[in-house]
Structures are given as structure tokens and as C-alpha cells.
Design a protein around this motif. Sequence first.
Motif, short mmCIF file in Angstrom:
data_model
loop_
_atom_site.label_atom_id
_atom_site.label_comp_id
_atom_site.label_asym_id
_atom_site.label_seq_id
_atom_site.Cartn_x
_atom_site.Cartn_y
_atom_site.Cartn_z
N LEU A 203 6.32 20.60 -7.40
CA LEU A 203 7.06 19.38 -7.06
C LEU A 203 6.63 18.86 -5.69
CD1 LEU A 203 9.21 17.32 -7.79
CD2 LEU A 203 10.93 18.87 -6.82
N ALA A 204 6.48 19.76 -4.74
CA ALA A 204 6.05 19.36 -3.40
C ALA A 204 4.64 18.77 -3.45
CB ALA A 204 6.09 20.55 -2.45
N LEU A 205 3.77 19.40 -4.24
CA LEU A 205 2.40 18.87 -4.38
C LEU A 205 2.42 17.46 -4.97
CD1 LEU A 205 0.22 21.85 -5.63
CD2 LEU A 205 -0.08 20.52 -3.55
N ARG A 206 3.22 17.25 -6.01
CA ARG A 206 3.29 15.92 -6.63
C ARG A 206 3.78 14.88 -5.63
NH1 ARG A 206 5.17 18.17 -11.95
NH2 ARG A 206 7.19 18.22 -10.94
N ARG A 207 4.77 15.26 -4.83
CA ARG A 207 5.30 14.31 -3.82
C ARG A 207 4.24 13.97 -2.79
NH1 ARG A 207 11.26 17.03 -3.12
NH2 ARG A 207 12.19 16.04 -4.94
N LEU A 208 3.52 14.98 -2.32
CA LEU A 208 2.46 14.73 -1.34
C LEU A 208 1.36 13.86 -1.91
CD1 LEU A 208 2.12 18.25 0.34
CD2 LEU A 208 3.12 16.19 1.34
N LYS A 209 1.00 14.12 -3.16
CA LYS A 209 -0.05 13.32 -3.80
C LYS A 209 0.40 11.88 -3.99
CE LYS A 209 -2.49 17.11 -6.02
NZ LYS A 209 -2.92 17.72 -7.28
N LYS A 210 1.69 11.70 -4.31
CA LYS A 210 2.22 10.33 -4.47
C LYS A 210 2.20 9.60 -3.12
CE LYS A 210 6.00 7.68 -6.35
NZ LYS A 210 7.26 7.69 -7.09
N GLN A 211 2.59 10.30 -2.05
CA GLN A 211 2.54 9.71 -0.71
C GLN A 211 1.11 9.30 -0.36
OE1 GLN A 211 4.50 13.02 1.44
NE2 GLN A 211 5.61 11.39 2.49
N LYS A 212 0.17 10.16 -0.73
CA LYS A 212 -1.23 9.90 -0.45
C LYS A 212 -1.70 8.64 -1.17
CE LYS A 212 -5.68 12.12 -0.86
NZ LYS A 212 -6.40 13.23 -1.43
N LEU A 213 -1.28 8.46 -2.43
CA LEU A 213 -1.63 7.26 -3.18
C LEU A 213 -1.02 6.00 -2.57
CD1 LEU A 213 -1.42 8.46 -6.88
CD2 LEU A 213 -3.46 7.76 -5.63
N VAL A 214 0.22 6.11 -2.11
CA VAL A 214 0.88 4.96 -1.46
C VAL A 214 0.10 4.57 -0.21
CG1 VAL A 214 2.96 4.24 -0.21
CG2 VAL A 214 3.17 5.44 -2.40
N LEU A 215 -0.30 5.56 0.57
CA LEU A 215 -1.10 5.28 1.77
C LEU A 215 -2.43 4.64 1.41
CD1 LEU A 215 -0.50 8.43 3.99
CD2 LEU A 215 0.29 6.11 4.42
N LYS A 216 -3.05 5.14 0.34
CA LYS A 216 -4.33 4.57 -0.10
C LYS A 216 -4.18 3.09 -0.44
CE LYS A 216 -8.04 5.30 -3.42
NZ LYS A 216 -8.50 6.09 -4.56
N ASP A 217 -3.08 2.74 -1.11
CA ASP A 217 -2.82 1.34 -1.44
C ASP A 217 -2.62 0.49 -0.19
OD1 ASP A 217 -3.04 1.89 -4.15
OD2 ASP A 217 -0.87 2.00 -4.47
N LYS A 218 -1.87 1.03 0.78
CA LYS A 218 -1.65 0.30 2.04
C LYS A 218 -2.97 0.09 2.78
CE LYS A 218 3.10 1.79 2.92
NZ LYS A 218 3.98 2.55 3.83
N ILE A 219 -3.80 1.14 2.78
CA ILE A 219 -5.11 1.05 3.44
C ILE A 219 -5.95 -0.04 2.78
CG2 ILE A 219 -7.30 2.28 3.76
CD1 ILE A 219 -5.55 4.86 4.17
N ALA A 220 -5.96 -0.06 1.45
CA ALA A 220 -6.74 -1.07 0.72
C ALA A 220 -6.26 -2.48 1.04
CB ALA A 220 -6.67 -0.81 -0.78
N ARG A 221 -4.93 -2.67 1.13
CA ARG A 221 -4.40 -4.01 1.45
C ARG A 221 -4.81 -4.45 2.85
NH1 ARG A 221 0.08 -2.23 -1.47
NH2 ARG A 221 1.21 -1.65 0.40
N LEU A 222 -4.73 -3.52 3.81
CA LEU A 222 -5.13 -3.87 5.18
C LEU A 222 -6.62 -4.17 5.25
CD1 LEU A 222 -3.13 -1.40 7.44
CD2 LEU A 222 -2.83 -3.86 7.23
#
Length: 72
Positions: free
Chosen positions: A43-62
Motif C-alpha cells: 500500500l505504501a509503495l502504491r501511494r509513493l508511486k501515485k505521488q511520483k506520477l502526480v509530480l511527473k504530470d506537474k513537471i510536464a505541465r511546467l
Amino acid sequence: MSKAERMKHEEVLRVELEVLRREHRDLDDAITALEETGRADQLALRRLKKQKLVLKDKIARLEDQLTPDIIA
């Protein structure tokens, strides 16, 4: 927006982009460390991976904001 204001705005975006990239790398390191233990909480791994994807999307937008549109 004046040229000076636009340049200041771009500078702020570049700093924010670097912060997000650093957070993304830190999450990647944390995920790798958890996976290497062999006893990672899934569960912790899934949460971290989801956070990582959210950051990736923010990075792409910037990055899109900082990259000028090129008309071919």
C-alpha cells in the motif's frame, strides 16, 4: 505582461520545476529502497508511486509552459 514580468515568471517556474524534479528523484529513491528490502508495504509503495506520477504530470505541465510553441 511586460518582458521583465514574463522573465521573472519564467524564473519562478524554473525554480518550481527544479524543486519538483528533486522531489520526484527523492520519491524514486524511496521506492527503490523499499523494494530492495523485500518486505515493502504494498500500500505504501502504491501511494509513493501515485505521488511520483502526480509530480511527473506537474513537471510536464511546467515544461510545457516554459517551452515556446513552435509553428512548423
